[in-house]
Structure formats: structure tokens, C-alpha cells
Design a protein around this motif. Sequence first.
Motif, short mmCIF file in Angstrom:
data_model
loop_
_atom_site.label_atom_id
_atom_site.label_comp_id
_atom_site.label_asym_id
_atom_site.label_seq_id
_atom_site.Cartn_x
_atom_site.Cartn_y
_atom_site.Cartn_z
N CYS A 146 0.87 -1.18 0.00
CA CYS A 146 0.00 0.00 0.00
C CYS A 146 0.90 1.23 0.00
O CYS A 146 1.41 1.63 1.05
CB CYS A 146 -0.92 -0.01 1.21
N LEU A 147 1.10 1.79 -1.18
CA LEU A 147 2.03 2.90 -1.36
C LEU A 147 1.36 4.22 -1.00
O LEU A 147 0.29 4.53 -1.50
CB LEU A 147 2.52 2.92 -2.80
N THR A 148 1.98 4.95 -0.13
CA THR A 148 1.47 6.26 0.27
C THR A 148 2.64 7.19 0.55
O THR A 148 3.75 6.73 0.82
CB THR A 148 0.54 6.16 1.49
N SER A 149 2.37 8.46 0.51
CA SER A 149 3.44 9.43 0.77
C SER A 149 3.70 9.53 2.27
O SER A 149 2.83 9.23 3.09
CB SER A 149 3.05 10.80 0.22
N GLY A 150 4.88 9.99 2.60
CA GLY A 150 5.21 10.23 4.01
C GLY A 150 4.29 11.27 4.62
O GLY A 150 3.91 11.16 5.79
N GLU A 151 3.89 12.27 3.83
CA GLU A 151 3.00 13.32 4.35
C GLU A 151 1.62 12.75 4.69
O GLU A 151 1.05 13.06 5.74
CB GLU A 151 2.85 14.45 3.32
N ASP A 152 1.07 11.91 3.80
CA ASP A 152 -0.23 11.29 4.09
C ASP A 152 -0.14 10.40 5.33
O ASP A 152 -1.01 10.42 6.20
CB ASP A 152 -0.72 10.45 2.90
N SER A 153 0.92 9.60 5.40
CA SER A 153 1.10 8.71 6.55
C SER A 153 1.21 9.50 7.84
O SER A 153 0.62 9.14 8.86
CB SER A 153 2.34 7.85 6.37
N SER A 154 1.95 10.60 7.81
CA SER A 154 2.10 11.44 8.99
C SER A 154 0.76 12.03 9.40
O SER A 154 0.42 12.07 10.59
CB SER A 154 3.12 12.55 8.71
N SER A 155 0.00 12.47 8.43
CA SER A 155 -1.33 13.03 8.71
C SER A 155 -2.24 11.98 9.34
O SER A 155 -2.95 12.26 10.30
CB SER A 155 -1.94 13.57 7.42
N TRP A 156 -2.23 10.77 8.78
CA TRP A 156 -3.05 9.70 9.35
C TRP A 156 -2.62 9.39 10.77
O TRP A 156 -3.45 9.16 11.65
CB TRP A 156 -2.96 8.43 8.50
N ASN A 157 -1.32 9.39 11.01
CA ASN A 157 -0.81 9.13 12.36
C ASN A 157 -1.29 10.20 13.34
O ASN A 157 -1.73 9.89 14.44
CB ASN A 157 0.71 9.05 12.36
N LYS A 158 -1.23 11.46 12.93
CA LYS A 158 -1.63 12.56 13.81
C LYS A 158 -3.13 12.56 14.08
O LYS A 158 -3.58 13.08 15.11
CB LYS A 158 -1.20 13.90 13.21
N ASN A 159 -3.92 11.97 13.19
CA ASN A 159 -5.38 11.94 13.36
C ASN A 159 -5.85 10.72 14.16
O ASN A 159 -7.05 10.58 14.39
CB ASN A 159 -6.08 11.98 12.00
N ARG A 160 -4.95 9.87 14.58
CA ARG A 160 -5.31 8.71 15.39
C ARG A 160 -5.54 9.16 16.83
O ARG A 160 -5.12 10.23 17.24
CB ARG A 160 -4.18 7.68 15.36
N GLU A 161 -6.18 8.30 17.60
CA GLU A 161 -6.33 8.55 19.04
C GLU A 161 -4.93 8.72 19.63
O GLU A 161 -3.98 8.05 19.21
CB GLU A 161 -7.02 7.37 19.71
N ALA A 162 -4.80 9.59 20.60
CA ALA A 162 -3.49 9.90 21.18
C ALA A 162 -2.74 8.64 21.65
O ALA A 162 -1.54 8.52 21.46
CB ALA A 162 -3.65 10.90 22.32
N ALA A 163 -3.48 7.71 22.23
CA ALA A 163 -2.85 6.49 22.75
C ALA A 163 -2.34 5.58 21.64
O ALA A 163 -1.50 4.72 21.88
CB ALA A 163 -3.83 5.73 23.63
N GLU A 164 -2.84 5.75 20.42
CA GLU A 164 -2.46 4.90 19.30
C GLU A 164 -1.45 5.56 18.36
O GLU A 164 -0.99 4.93 17.41
CB GLU A 164 -3.70 4.49 18.51
N GLN A 165 -1.11 6.80 18.60
CA GLN A 165 -0.18 7.52 17.74
C GLN A 165 1.26 7.13 18.03
O GLN A 165 1.62 6.83 19.17
CB GLN A 165 -0.28 9.03 17.97
N TYR A 166 2.07 7.15 16.97
CA TYR A 166 3.51 7.06 17.15
C TYR A 166 4.00 8.47 17.47
O TYR A 166 3.49 9.45 16.92
CB TYR A 166 4.21 6.59 15.87
N SER A 167 5.01 8.57 18.32
CA SER A 167 5.63 9.87 18.53
C SER A 167 6.28 10.28 17.20
O SER A 167 6.58 9.43 16.36
CB SER A 167 6.68 9.81 19.63
N GLN A 168 6.52 11.57 17.01
CA GLN A 168 7.10 12.03 15.75
C GLN A 168 8.49 11.42 15.51
O GLN A 168 8.82 11.05 14.39
CB GLN A 168 7.18 13.56 15.71
N ASP A 169 9.28 11.27 16.59
CA ASP A 169 10.61 10.66 16.45
C ASP A 169 10.52 9.21 15.98
O ASP A 169 11.25 8.79 15.08
CB ASP A 169 11.38 10.71 17.77
#
Length: 116
Positions: free
Chosen positions: A39-62
Motif C-alpha cells: 500500500c504505497l502512500t506518501s510520508g505526508e499522508d502517513s504522517s497526517s493519518w498518524n496525527k489523526n489517530r487517538e493519542a494512545a495509538e499515535q507514534y511519537s514524531q521521532d
Amino acid sequence: KVNKDNIVILDSLNYIKGYRYELFCLTKHAQTPHCLVHCLTSGEDSSSWNKNREAAEQYSQDIFEALVQRFEAPDSRNRWDSPLFTVLKDDILPLEAISDALFKRKAPPPNQSTQS
């Protein structure tokens, strides 16, 4: 669960080429076909999806950046990444081709490294 009678879908943890090779060896040992859906996606889209997840399910930015940096994209020239189906966010899955890869293709032949 990997055998001739089951369909096993693995999601995540396969971003490392060596792990995909291990899975390929497992399918050779079980003498069952496999395929890879990337499933090919851009880093920007992936980052946006990560930030829109519930806080407990998000990866830290690092951690997120480290995962993106370490990702090894599949390459259909590698036998362990073939057959490879690459789909984009808005694509329709090639279900018939995936089905053919799993049910109409012969399993990779075993060799000494995959036999007891």
C-alpha cells in the motif's frame, strides 16, 4: 497457521526486507503460494493519518520518522517480494490478480535451506 489450507494475511512488521525474506522461506517450507500487497502512500499522508489517530495509538514524531527512514520498499525483482501488487490510496484492489496469485500459481519449490 501457514500451510496449504489457510490464507494468512500479515499486516505491519513487514517493512524490513529481511523479515519479508523470512516469510518467503516460511511459505517455501510450507509449500504454499504467497503474494505481497504494498500500500504505497506518501510520508505526508502517513504522517497526517498518524496525527489523526487517538493519542494512545499515535507514534511519537521521532518514532514515526525512524520507521519511515528504515522502511525498505518491496522490489518485484526480489523473489521474496514477488508477485508484488502495489496499490495507491484511491486504487481499486486487483482482487482477481491477487486471487490468481494465491490459488492458481504453484508454490515455490522447497530447497535445502527450507527442509528439515
